[in-house]
Design a protein around this motif. Structure first.
Motif, PDB file in Angstrom:
ATOM      1  N   GLN A  18       0.808  -1.211   0.000  1.00 54.70           N
ATOM      2  CA  GLN A  18       0.000   0.000   0.000  1.00 54.70           C
ATOM      3  C   GLN A  18       0.850   1.273   0.000  1.00 54.70           C
ATOM      4  OE1 GLN A  18      -2.552  -0.384   3.351  1.00 54.70           O
ATOM      5  NE2 GLN A  18      -3.257  -2.381   2.712  1.00 54.70           N
ATOM      6  N   VAL A  19       2.137   1.129   0.198  1.00 51.04           N
ATOM      7  CA  VAL A  19       3.005   2.306   0.169  1.00 51.04           C
ATOM      8  C   VAL A  19       3.338   2.602  -1.281  1.00 51.04           C
ATOM      9  CG1 VAL A  19       5.143   3.300   1.007  1.00 51.04           C
ATOM     10  CG2 VAL A  19       3.981   1.582   2.355  1.00 51.04           C
ATOM     11  N   ARG A  20       2.839   3.726  -1.755  1.00 46.30           N
ATOM     12  CA  ARG A  20       3.075   4.052  -3.165  1.00 46.30           C
ATOM     13  C   ARG A  20       4.433   4.702  -3.339  1.00 46.30           C
ATOM     14  NH1 ARG A  20      -2.464   6.986  -4.503  1.00 46.30           N
ATOM     15  NH2 ARG A  20      -2.063   7.633  -2.386  1.00 46.30           N
ATOM     16  N   ARG A  21       5.137   4.252  -4.356  1.00 46.17           N
ATOM     17  CA  ARG A  21       6.457   4.809  -4.622  1.00 46.17           C
ATOM     18  C   ARG A  21       6.355   6.286  -5.000  1.00 46.17           C
ATOM     19  NH1 ARG A  21      11.016   1.265  -5.473  1.00 46.17           N
ATOM     20  NH2 ARG A  21      10.388  -0.791  -4.832  1.00 46.17           N
ATOM     21  N   SER A  22       5.238   6.650  -5.635  1.00 45.23           N
ATOM     22  CA  SER A  22       5.080   8.056  -6.042  1.00 45.23           C
ATOM     23  C   SER A  22       4.980   8.956  -4.800  1.00 45.23           C
ATOM     24  CB  SER A  22       3.848   8.219  -6.919  1.00 45.23           C
ATOM     25  OG  SER A  22       2.706   7.806  -6.207  1.00 45.23           O
ATOM     26  N   VAL A  38       7.725  12.835  -1.080  1.00 44.58           N
ATOM     27  CA  VAL A  38       8.300  13.183   0.231  1.00 44.58           C
ATOM     28  C   VAL A  38       9.790  13.493   0.078  1.00 44.58           C
ATOM     29  CG1 VAL A  38       8.822  12.301   2.546  1.00 44.58           C
ATOM     30  CG2 VAL A  38       6.590  11.865   1.524  1.00 44.58           C
ATOM     31  N   ILE A  39      10.484  12.672  -0.704  1.00 47.35           N
ATOM     32  CA  ILE A  39      11.927  12.913  -0.921  1.00 47.35           C
ATOM     33  C   ILE A  39      12.128  14.263  -1.623  1.00 47.35           C
ATOM     34  CG2 ILE A  39      13.969  12.118  -2.233  1.00 47.35           C
ATOM     35  CD1 ILE A  39      13.480  10.366   0.154  1.00 47.35           C
ATOM     36  N   ALA A  40      11.282  14.544  -2.638  1.00 50.89           N
ATOM     37  CA  ALA A  40      11.391  15.817  -3.370  1.00 50.89           C
ATOM     38  C   ALA A  40      11.142  16.991  -2.421  1.00 50.89           C
ATOM     39  CB  ALA A  40      10.391  15.839  -4.523  1.00 50.89           C
ATOM     40  N   LEU A  41      10.158  16.827  -1.525  1.00 48.01           N
ATOM     41  CA  LEU A  41       9.846  17.877  -0.550  1.00 48.01           C
ATOM     42  C   LEU A  41      11.031  18.106   0.396  1.00 48.01           C
ATOM     43  CD1 LEU A  41       7.522  19.739   0.500  1.00 48.01           C
ATOM     44  CD2 LEU A  41       6.992  17.922   2.129  1.00 48.01           C
ATOM     45  N   ALA A  42      11.618  17.001   0.856  1.00 51.91           N
ATOM     46  CA  ALA A  42      12.776  17.111   1.768  1.00 51.91           C
ATOM     47  C   ALA A  42      13.931  17.820   1.067  1.00 51.91           C
ATOM     48  CB  ALA A  42      13.205  15.726   2.230  1.00 51.91           C
ATOM     49  N   LEU A  43      14.170  17.473  -0.190  1.00 49.69           N
ATOM     50  CA  LEU A  43      15.257  18.118  -0.946  1.00 49.69           C
ATOM     51  C   LEU A  43      14.976  19.604  -1.149  1.00 49.69           C
ATOM     52  CD1 LEU A  43      16.092  15.378  -3.631  1.00 49.69           C
ATOM     53  CD2 LEU A  43      17.471  16.042  -1.657  1.00 49.69           C
ATOM     54  N   ALA A  44      13.682  19.927  -1.383  1.00 47.60           N
ATOM     55  CA  ALA A  44      13.315  21.341  -1.559  1.00 47.60           C
ATOM     56  C   ALA A  44      13.562  22.121  -0.268  1.00 47.60           C
ATOM     57  CB  ALA A  44      11.847  21.446  -1.973  1.00 47.60           C
ATOM     58  N   VAL A  45      13.227  21.496   0.875  1.00 46.47           N
ATOM     59  CA  VAL A  45      13.455  22.155   2.177  1.00 46.47           C
ATOM     60  C   VAL A  45      14.953  22.388   2.382  1.00 46.47           C
ATOM     61  CG1 VAL A  45      13.302  21.831   4.682  1.00 46.47           C
ATOM     62  CG2 VAL A  45      11.341  21.288   3.237  1.00 46.47           C
ATOM     63  N   ILE A  46      15.762  21.366   2.040  1.00 46.78           N
ATOM     64  CA  ILE A  46      17.225  21.495   2.197  1.00 46.78           C
ATOM     65  C   ILE A  46      17.751  22.625   1.302  1.00 46.78           C
ATOM     66  CG2 ILE A  46      19.449  20.336   1.777  1.00 46.78           C
ATOM     67  CD1 ILE A  46      17.971  17.691   2.550  1.00 46.78           C
ATOM     68  N   ALA A  47      17.252  22.668   0.045  1.00 46.87           N
ATOM     69  CA  ALA A  47      17.699  23.721  -0.881  1.00 46.87           C
ATOM     70  C   ALA A  47      17.303  25.104  -0.360  1.00 46.87           C
ATOM     71  CB  ALA A  47      17.101  23.476  -2.259  1.00 46.87           C
ATOM     72  N   ALA A  48      16.074  25.216   0.171  1.00 46.82           N
ATOM     73  CA  ALA A  48      15.602  26.497   0.704  1.00 46.82           C
ATOM     74  C   ALA A  48      16.455  26.927   1.898  1.00 46.82           C
ATOM     75  CB  ALA A  48      14.136  26.388   1.106  1.00 46.82           C
ATOM     76  N   LEU A  49      16.778  25.953   2.765  1.00 47.70           N
ATOM     77  CA  LEU A  49      17.624  26.257   3.922  1.00 47.70           C
ATOM     78  C   LEU A  49      19.009  26.707   3.475  1.00 47.70           C
ATOM     79  CD1 LEU A  49      16.879  23.489   6.581  1.00 47.70           C
ATOM     80  CD2 LEU A  49      16.666  25.950   6.871  1.00 47.70           C
TER      81      LEU A  49
END
Lengths: 201, 425
Positions: free
Chosen positions: A6-10, A15-26
């Protein structure tokens, strides 16, 4: 293990893209916060550290290039031990104090270091480096004796820089915001998990 | 189900090599960097650049460690030891900075996997009454690995003909130990039962990549992961920069730094052992909260005081609380997940969340605390400010973390954690 399907790869990719965006913003925020800081104390310390390595086997050329970029290595001659130990740096330790203005675009930075001899730690050397600013960069222009009141932090002098009170208050506020954020993320994970468990019966 | 005391003692001895060499290997790189730089004639910038692929090895270790849910704990541990030893030996033979970087990357991959599997094996094999103490003992050796490097440095091993290479040759010791004792190590009984269950139910042995994120385990994975991350950013920032801070901002000599690390670290390592005993006695949650608060308080004192005596005791206590919290964190990272995904869950929290802190913590301190261009401009204040990041971790443990004291692994179900607002007791 059925639940695992039930865990969708998409979703995971999002979530990974969001985490990377947060890191880039920081990263961008930190870059903005750092912009415009060119402290003479830092330049003086880097110069002394590079000078310290100018006789060390394997890194002497790189160290000399780094030092000359900030100021002539020849200025440091009185600070160097008579017979350098080529396996180690020439200073056993080094500390710089707060810069004192000495005219337009000129400051005096007190320092303290111990020479390194092949037998161990050598004599203490104290003095003041004179730095001059060209555009935004600081350059070492002379070595001088200390004037009264010029001290490094370990001798009771002021620290080269201090975080302002507002930053401490801001950090505590940020800690509280992060705690609330972490709480909400946990609740959200809890909620979605319950829903999924309920849906699968 | 119960293993004999003799077997458990032997198992602990075998697993100790994994944690000991994790501390040992990380410290070699930190303390011998100038010697390595000198041998390969490289600039500081290039040296800094090579640290990135090396540390990424710990992240790649995730993909190796998660295999333990498929092939078993024992084979993965044994092959990780072999892999680590081979790469440690090859590091000693490096001919340039790039070969050195590649061999260290490989070494980190296997070391990271070895560490994760060792923790899982202790949690699965030791009975509840002795599990916490065993974790405490196991992890004490991580700190002792660091102390061993300091002792060898003090004895002048780097001054010999082999220079820094001699330190990596010491990494061959685990393989020698394993050669003699490997036949006496068994697969964990919990994994054997799980494998039999899968075979009985005709389930595939392969664990899906995102199995640990499935709804029943998601909450605990997110929770434990965030606690790991918020602790690791300030913690690794502090450990990576303390020696530099002491020398450049407090006027310590290199000898004083070495003595402080050796003595204060040595005594501070008791924190691991005390943590193991305490979590057995008062529970995981209170122990974790005490250790987190202690780590914040003593780290801030350590990075603010100019008094040498206060600094010594603050370093000792910051190490004791900051490093010593590892046993209780390892318990959170393993006990809250069922056997079929325990290895993978432990790998997620350690090799993703914790390693993120391992990479970003020192970088943040270096960038913000840079004496020339940093926004804060000094290491002491930067580390102290970052310590505040541990506050959300304390809050999460208090508000959300389930208590597993005195409970066998089979009694702890993830569904149970989902169904209650208040922490389990």
């Amino acid at each position: 293990m059925a639940a695992a399907s039930q865990v969708r790869r998409s979703t995971f990719a999002k979530v990974i893209a969001l985490a990377l965006a947060v890191i880039a913003a920081l990263g961008f925020l930190i870059h903005l916060a750092n912009a415009g800081h060119h402290r003479p104390e830092g330049a003086a310390e880097r110069w002394l550290a590079a000078v310290s390595d100018t006789a060390r086997k394997g890194v002497s050329t790189d160290a000399r290039t780094r030092a000359e970029h900030i100021g002539p290595v020849a200025i440091a001659a009185p600070l160097l031990p008579p017979t350098p130990d080529t396996r180690h740096s020439q200073f056993d330790d080094l500390e710089v104090g707060k810069a004192v203005p000495a005219g337009t675009d000129t400051v005096r930075v007190p320092f303290r270091l111990h020479q390194r001899l092949s037998s161990g730690s050598g004599p203490l050397k104290q003095g003041t480096l004179v730095l001059h600013r060209t555009d935004t960069k600081w350059h070492v222009t002379a070595l001088d004796a200390r004037l009264p009141g010029e001290k490094v932090a370990s001798e009771g002098g002021p620290r080269p820089s201090r975080a302002p009170l507002a930053l401490w208050i801001g950090a505590i506020a940020l800690g509280a915001v992060l705690a609330v954020g972490a709480h909400l993320i946990t609740r959200y994970a809890d909620l979605t998990a319950r829903r999924a468990v309920r849906a699968t019966g | 189900m119960a293993r004999s005391d003799r077997y458990l003692r032997l198992l602990l001895i075998l697993l100790i090599s994994a944690t000991f060499f994790e501390g040992y290997d990380s410290s070699i790189l930190a303390l011998l960097l100038p010697n390595i730089q000198s041998t390969f004639h490289v600039s500081e910038a290039l040296l800094g650049l090579t640290r990135i692929p090396i540390e990424l090895g710990l992240f790649v270790a995730f993909f190796v460690a998660r295999l333990s849910d498929r092939v078993g704990r024992r084979p993965l541990l044994l092959w990780s030891v072999v892999g680590y030893t081979v790469f440690a030996g090859l590091t000693a033979l490096s001919w340039n900075i790039w070969s050195f970087t590649f061999f260290q990357f490989g070494s980190r991959v296997f070391l990271g996997a070895e560490f994760s599997v060792a923790i899982t094996m202790v949690v699965e094999e030791f009975p509840v009454a002795r599990r916490a103490r065993a974790l405490g003992t196991l992890l004490t050796f991580e700190g002792l690995g660091t102390i061993m490097v300091a002792i060898l440095l003090g004895l002048g091993l780097q001054e010999g003909r082999l220079d820094w290479r001699a330190f990596f040759l010491v990494g061959i010791v685990p393989l020698i130990v394993l050669t003699f004792l490997r036949r006496r190590m068994h697969e964990t009984e919990r994994f054997v039962q799980e494998r039999e269950r899968r075979e009985r139910d005709d389930e595939t042995q392969r664990t899906p990549f995102l199995a640990a994120w499935a709804p029943p385990y998601r909450r605990n994975l997110v929770l434990v992961g965030m606690v790991y991350l918020m602790r690791s950013i300030p913690f690794f920032g502090a450990t990576a920069w303390w020696a530099y801070y002491a020398e450049r901002e407090r006027g310590f000599t290199t000898t004083e730094v070495a003595v402080y690390i050796l003595v204060a670290y040595g005594i501070g390592c008791l924190g691991y052992y005390v943590c193991g005993r305490l979590m057995e006695r008062i529970g995981r949650r209170p122990t974790a909260m005490i250790y987190f608060v202690g780590a914040v308080v003593f780290s801030v004192i350590l990075f603010q005081t100019s008094d040498r005596v206060v600094s010594f005791f603050a370093l000792m206590l910051a190490v004791g609380f900051g490093l010593g919290v590892q046993p209780v964190l390892s318990a959170f990272g393993t006990e809250l997940f069922p056997t079929e995904i325990r290895g993978q869950a432990a790998a997620w929290v350690r090799n993703w969340f914790e390693i993120a802190g391992y990479v970003f913590g020192p970088a943040l301190v270096g960038i913000l605390g840079d004496h020339s261009t940093g926004a804060i401009g000094n290491i002491g204040d930067t580390v102290s400010l970052l310590m505040i990041m541990q506050l959300p971790g304390i809050f999460l443990i208090w508000r959300h973390m389930p208590e597993t004291k005195g409970r066998e692994l089979d009694e702890i179900t993830p569904e149970e954690a989902l169904l209650t607002e208040a922490p389990l007791s």
